[in-house]
Design a protein around this motif. Structure first.
Motif, PDB file in Angstrom:
ATOM      1  N   ASN A   6      -2.621   7.299   4.285  1.00  9.76           N
ATOM      2  CA  ASN A   6      -3.759   7.228   3.142  1.00  9.76           C
ATOM      3  C   ASN A   6      -4.744   8.253   3.384  1.00  9.76           C
ATOM      4  O   ASN A   6      -5.702   8.242   2.340  1.00  9.76           O
ATOM      5  CB  ASN A   6      -4.400   5.813   3.637  1.00  9.76           C
ATOM      6  CG  ASN A   6      -3.599   4.745   3.158  1.00  9.76           C
ATOM      7  OD1 ASN A   6      -2.824   4.569   2.210  1.00  9.76           O
ATOM      8  ND2 ASN A   6      -3.752   3.505   3.877  1.00  9.76           N
ATOM      9  N   ASN A   7      -4.533   9.190   4.208  1.00  8.73           N
ATOM     10  CA  ASN A   7      -5.381  10.347   4.268  1.00  8.73           C
ATOM     11  C   ASN A   7      -5.241  11.160   3.019  1.00  8.73           C
ATOM     12  O   ASN A   7      -4.138  11.946   2.853  1.00  8.73           O
ATOM     13  CB  ASN A   7      -5.164  10.915   5.540  1.00  8.73           C
ATOM     14  CG  ASN A   7      -6.393  11.903   5.781  1.00  8.73           C
ATOM     15  OD1 ASN A   7      -6.736  12.813   5.071  1.00  8.73           O
ATOM     16  ND2 ASN A   7      -6.775  12.051   7.183  1.00  8.73           N
ATOM     17  N   ASP A 147       3.488  10.765   0.138  1.00  5.00           N
ATOM     18  CA  ASP A 147       2.872  11.069  -0.991  1.00  5.00           C
ATOM     19  C   ASP A 147       3.904  11.299  -2.036  1.00  5.00           C
ATOM     20  O   ASP A 147       3.751  11.004  -3.267  1.00  5.00           O
ATOM     21  CB  ASP A 147       1.971  12.511  -0.821  1.00  5.00           C
ATOM     22  CG  ASP A 147       1.336  12.956  -2.044  1.00  5.00           C
ATOM     23  OD1 ASP A 147       0.292  12.379  -2.468  1.00  5.00           O
ATOM     24  OD2 ASP A 147       1.808  13.810  -2.826  1.00  5.00           O
ATOM     25  N   HIS A 148       4.908  12.070  -1.615  1.00  7.14           N
ATOM     26  CA  HIS A 148       5.823  12.320  -2.783  1.00  7.14           C
ATOM     27  C   HIS A 148       6.772  10.789  -3.140  1.00  7.14           C
ATOM     28  O   HIS A 148       7.295  10.839  -4.505  1.00  7.14           O
ATOM     29  CB  HIS A 148       6.849  13.457  -2.534  1.00  7.14           C
ATOM     30  CG  HIS A 148       7.486  14.041  -3.620  1.00  7.14           C
ATOM     31  ND1 HIS A 148       6.990  14.842  -4.458  1.00  7.14           N
ATOM     32  CD2 HIS A 148       8.849  13.835  -4.269  1.00  7.14           C
ATOM     33  CE1 HIS A 148       8.042  15.175  -5.436  1.00  7.14           C
ATOM     34  NE2 HIS A 148       8.881  14.451  -5.153  1.00  7.14           N
ATOM     35  N   HIS A 149       6.874  10.143  -2.232  1.00 13.59           N
ATOM     36  CA  HIS A 149       7.666   9.143  -2.247  1.00 13.59           C
ATOM     37  C   HIS A 149       7.153   8.017  -3.408  1.00 13.59           C
ATOM     38  O   HIS A 149       7.781   7.383  -4.060  1.00 13.59           O
ATOM     39  CB  HIS A 149       7.959   8.299  -0.881  1.00 13.59           C
ATOM     40  CG  HIS A 149       8.983   8.930  -0.223  1.00 13.59           C
ATOM     41  ND1 HIS A 149       9.237   8.759   1.175  1.00 13.59           N
ATOM     42  CD2 HIS A 149       9.971   9.707  -0.457  1.00 13.59           C
ATOM     43  CE1 HIS A 149      10.134   9.337   1.666  1.00 13.59           C
ATOM     44  NE2 HIS A 149      10.627  10.264   0.919  1.00 13.59           N
ATOM     45  N   ARG A 150       5.801   8.061  -3.058  1.00 13.97           N
ATOM     46  CA  ARG A 150       5.094   7.104  -4.348  1.00 13.97           C
ATOM     47  C   ARG A 150       5.281   7.668  -5.607  1.00 13.97           C
ATOM     48  O   ARG A 150       5.177   6.807  -6.544  1.00 13.97           O
ATOM     49  CB  ARG A 150       3.431   7.297  -3.913  1.00 13.97           C
ATOM     50  CG  ARG A 150       3.106   6.358  -2.527  1.00 13.97           C
ATOM     51  CD  ARG A 150       1.552   6.172  -2.517  1.00 13.97           C
ATOM     52  NE  ARG A 150       0.977   7.514  -2.233  1.00 13.97           N
ATOM     53  CZ  ARG A 150       0.591   7.882  -1.092  1.00 13.97           C
ATOM     54  NH1 ARG A 150       1.093   7.058   0.054  1.00 13.97           N
ATOM     55  NH2 ARG A 150       0.099   9.041  -0.582  1.00 13.97           N
ATOM     56  N   ARG A 151       5.178   9.061  -5.763  1.00 12.26           N
ATOM     57  CA  ARG A 151       5.464   9.655  -7.010  1.00 12.26           C
ATOM     58  C   ARG A 151       7.076   9.131  -7.622  1.00 12.26           C
ATOM     59  O   ARG A 151       7.015   8.572  -8.790  1.00 12.26           O
ATOM     60  CB  ARG A 151       5.410  11.010  -7.211  1.00 12.26           C
ATOM     61  CG  ARG A 151       3.674  11.285  -7.294  1.00 12.26           C
ATOM     62  CD  ARG A 151       3.646  12.765  -7.660  1.00 12.26           C
ATOM     63  NE  ARG A 151       4.022  13.493  -6.564  1.00 12.26           N
ATOM     64  CZ  ARG A 151       3.166  13.952  -5.421  1.00 12.26           C
ATOM     65  NH1 ARG A 151       1.918  13.501  -5.561  1.00 12.26           N
ATOM     66  NH2 ARG A 151       3.637  14.897  -4.756  1.00 12.26           N
ATOM     67  N   ASP A 154       7.158   5.610  -8.695  1.00 13.39           N
ATOM     68  CA  ASP A 154       6.588   5.353 -10.090  1.00 13.39           C
ATOM     69  C   ASP A 154       7.511   5.445 -11.067  1.00 13.39           C
ATOM     70  O   ASP A 154       7.442   4.797 -12.057  1.00 13.39           O
ATOM     71  CB  ASP A 154       5.456   6.105 -10.214  1.00 13.39           C
ATOM     72  CG  ASP A 154       4.362   5.631  -9.318  1.00 13.39           C
ATOM     73  OD1 ASP A 154       4.240   4.381  -8.711  1.00 13.39           O
ATOM     74  OD2 ASP A 154       3.331   6.318  -9.034  1.00 13.39           O
ATOM     75  N   PHE A 155       8.614   6.492 -10.939  1.00 14.25           N
ATOM     76  CA  PHE A 155       9.588   6.573 -11.750  1.00 14.25           C
ATOM     77  C   PHE A 155      10.926   6.099 -11.665  1.00 14.25           C
ATOM     78  O   PHE A 155      11.885   6.410 -12.315  1.00 14.25           O
ATOM     79  CB  PHE A 155       9.628   8.295 -11.965  1.00 14.25           C
ATOM     80  CG  PHE A 155       8.536   8.851 -12.626  1.00 14.25           C
ATOM     81  CD1 PHE A 155       8.313   8.859 -13.950  1.00 14.25           C
ATOM     82  CD2 PHE A 155       7.434   9.589 -11.735  1.00 14.25           C
ATOM     83  CE1 PHE A 155       7.213   9.451 -14.568  1.00 14.25           C
ATOM     84  CE2 PHE A 155       6.351   9.871 -12.328  1.00 14.25           C
ATOM     85  CZ  PHE A 155       6.049  10.218 -13.722  1.00 14.25           C
ATOM     86  N   GLY A 156      10.944   5.370 -10.383  1.00 12.13           N
ATOM     87  CA  GLY A 156      12.351   4.633 -10.368  1.00 12.13           C
ATOM     88  C   GLY A 156      13.468   5.770  -9.808  1.00 12.13           C
ATOM     89  O   GLY A 156      14.603   5.519 -10.033  1.00 12.13           O
ATOM     90  N   LEU A 157      13.260   6.714  -9.166  1.00 13.57           N
ATOM     91  CA  LEU A 157      14.079   8.022  -8.678  1.00 13.57           C
ATOM     92  C   LEU A 157      14.373   8.011  -7.309  1.00 13.57           C
ATOM     93  O   LEU A 157      13.183   7.788  -6.255  1.00 13.57           O
ATOM     94  CB  LEU A 157      13.449   9.266  -9.058  1.00 13.57           C
ATOM     95  CG  LEU A 157      13.398   9.669 -10.728  1.00 13.57           C
ATOM     96  CD1 LEU A 157      12.491  11.075 -10.752  1.00 13.57           C
ATOM     97  CD2 LEU A 157      14.890  10.103 -11.143  1.00 13.57           C
ATOM     98  N   PRO A 158      15.358   8.358  -6.846  1.00 15.45           N
ATOM     99  CA  PRO A 158      15.719   8.364  -5.270  1.00 15.45           C
ATOM    100  C   PRO A 158      15.239   9.869  -4.901  1.00 15.45           C
ATOM    101  O   PRO A 158      15.051  10.549  -5.556  1.00 15.45           O
ATOM    102  CB  PRO A 158      17.257   8.050  -5.246  1.00 15.45           C
ATOM    103  CG  PRO A 158      17.847   8.561  -6.842  1.00 15.45           C
ATOM    104  CD  PRO A 158      16.633   8.382  -7.731  1.00 15.45           C
ATOM    105  N   HIS A 175      11.573   6.389   7.345  1.00 19.15           N
ATOM    106  CA  HIS A 175      10.966   6.478   5.840  1.00 19.15           C
ATOM    107  C   HIS A 175      11.921   5.968   4.780  1.00 19.15           C
ATOM    108  O   HIS A 175      11.605   6.206   3.426  1.00 19.15           O
ATOM    109  CB  HIS A 175      10.534   7.928   5.466  1.00 19.15           C
ATOM    110  CG  HIS A 175       9.124   8.116   6.358  1.00 19.15           C
ATOM    111  ND1 HIS A 175       7.915   8.045   5.594  1.00 19.15           N
ATOM    112  CD2 HIS A 175       8.770   8.330   7.334  1.00 19.15           C
ATOM    113  CE1 HIS A 175       6.869   8.111   6.491  1.00 19.15           C
ATOM    114  NE2 HIS A 175       7.534   8.513   7.630  1.00 19.15           N
ATOM    115  N   GLY A 176      13.080   5.249   5.037  1.00 23.76           N
ATOM    116  CA  GLY A 176      13.790   4.472   4.136  1.00 23.76           C
ATOM    117  C   GLY A 176      14.997   5.307   3.834  1.00 23.76           C
ATOM    118  O   GLY A 176      15.663   4.892   3.005  1.00 23.76           O
TER     119      GLY A 176
END
Length: 219
Positions: A6-7, A147-151, A154-158, A175-176
């Motif tokens: 969250n930083n 940070d990039h995973h959140r984006r 949002d777009f449903g991309l792997p 990280h999944g």
């Protein structure tokens, strides 16, 4: 101090960041089994890696998405791969010979293999994630990933990447990412793990790790 996801320290890289970030990439990747396979001599490796990662960073700034931290101690280079990317094989071969000199054959082979095994399913490709060695183990790399995973979510991309050592592999698993079939480099080279993080809407689908494609660069 541990940096949390969250930083708010992640930002897009600019041209003013390129000098420090080239150094971060070259130093972060200087040690390890892949580096030793590519260039056995550590002094030669430092010189060649600076040229190689200067090229990689400028390519990422032009064709991809590059993110760094407020203090320029970490960098992630992503490429949207929403369709298969064409490769100018002759231009890339000439560039690698110019950048890496006598070490070009192994660099060419490595990039050939990465290209041949790359998934065609639309995704974002994490080409490089690097943290200054003096700042590692503080959660900074994890922050860049999240940070990039959140984006992407949002777009449903792997997402897809190649991990070159067990430490990085464990980070990506946390990280999944799922580890797929490996790439074994020749002449006593290290193992490379192909890793895939599915879109959040994916449930039970097959992970798209392909067999090698015939369209490859030529030595």
């Amino acid at each position: 101090m541990t940096v949390t996801n969250n930083n708010p320290l992640v930002r897009p890289a600019t041209e003013a960041d390129t000098g420090p970030l080239i150094g971060v990439l070259a130093e972060a990747f200087h040690d390890g089994p892949l580096a030793e396979w590519l260039i056995p001599d550590p002094d030669e490796r430092r010189t060649v890696y600076y040229r190689y990662f200067r090229d990689a960073l400028h390519h990422g700034m032009t064709h991809g998405q590059v993110h760094t931290t407020a203090d320029q101690t970490a960098v992630a280079i992503w490429y949207p791969r929403l369709e298969p990317a064409p490769t100018d094989t002759r231009e890339r071969l000439a560039a690698l010979e110019r950048i890496t000199g006598v070490y070009a054959p192994k660099f060419v082979l490595l990039e050939e293999l990465f290209d041949a095994f790359h998934p065609d399913t639309p995704h974002h490709y994490l080409a490089y994630l690097a943290v200054d060695p003096s700042r590692q183990n503080r959660g900074i790399g994890a922050t860049l990933l999240a940070d990039h995973h959140r984006r992407l979510d949002d777009f449903g991309l792997p997402a897809y990447l190649e991990a070159s050592n067990m430490r990085n592999r464990r980070l990506y698993l946390r990280h999944g990412y799922t580890a797929g079939p490996t790439i074994a480099l020749p002449t006593d080279g290290p193992i490379i793990w192909r890793m895939w993080r599915g879109a959040p809407t994916t449930s039970g689908g097959r992970t798209p790790f392909p067999h090698p494609r015939p369209r490859r660069r030529s030595l």
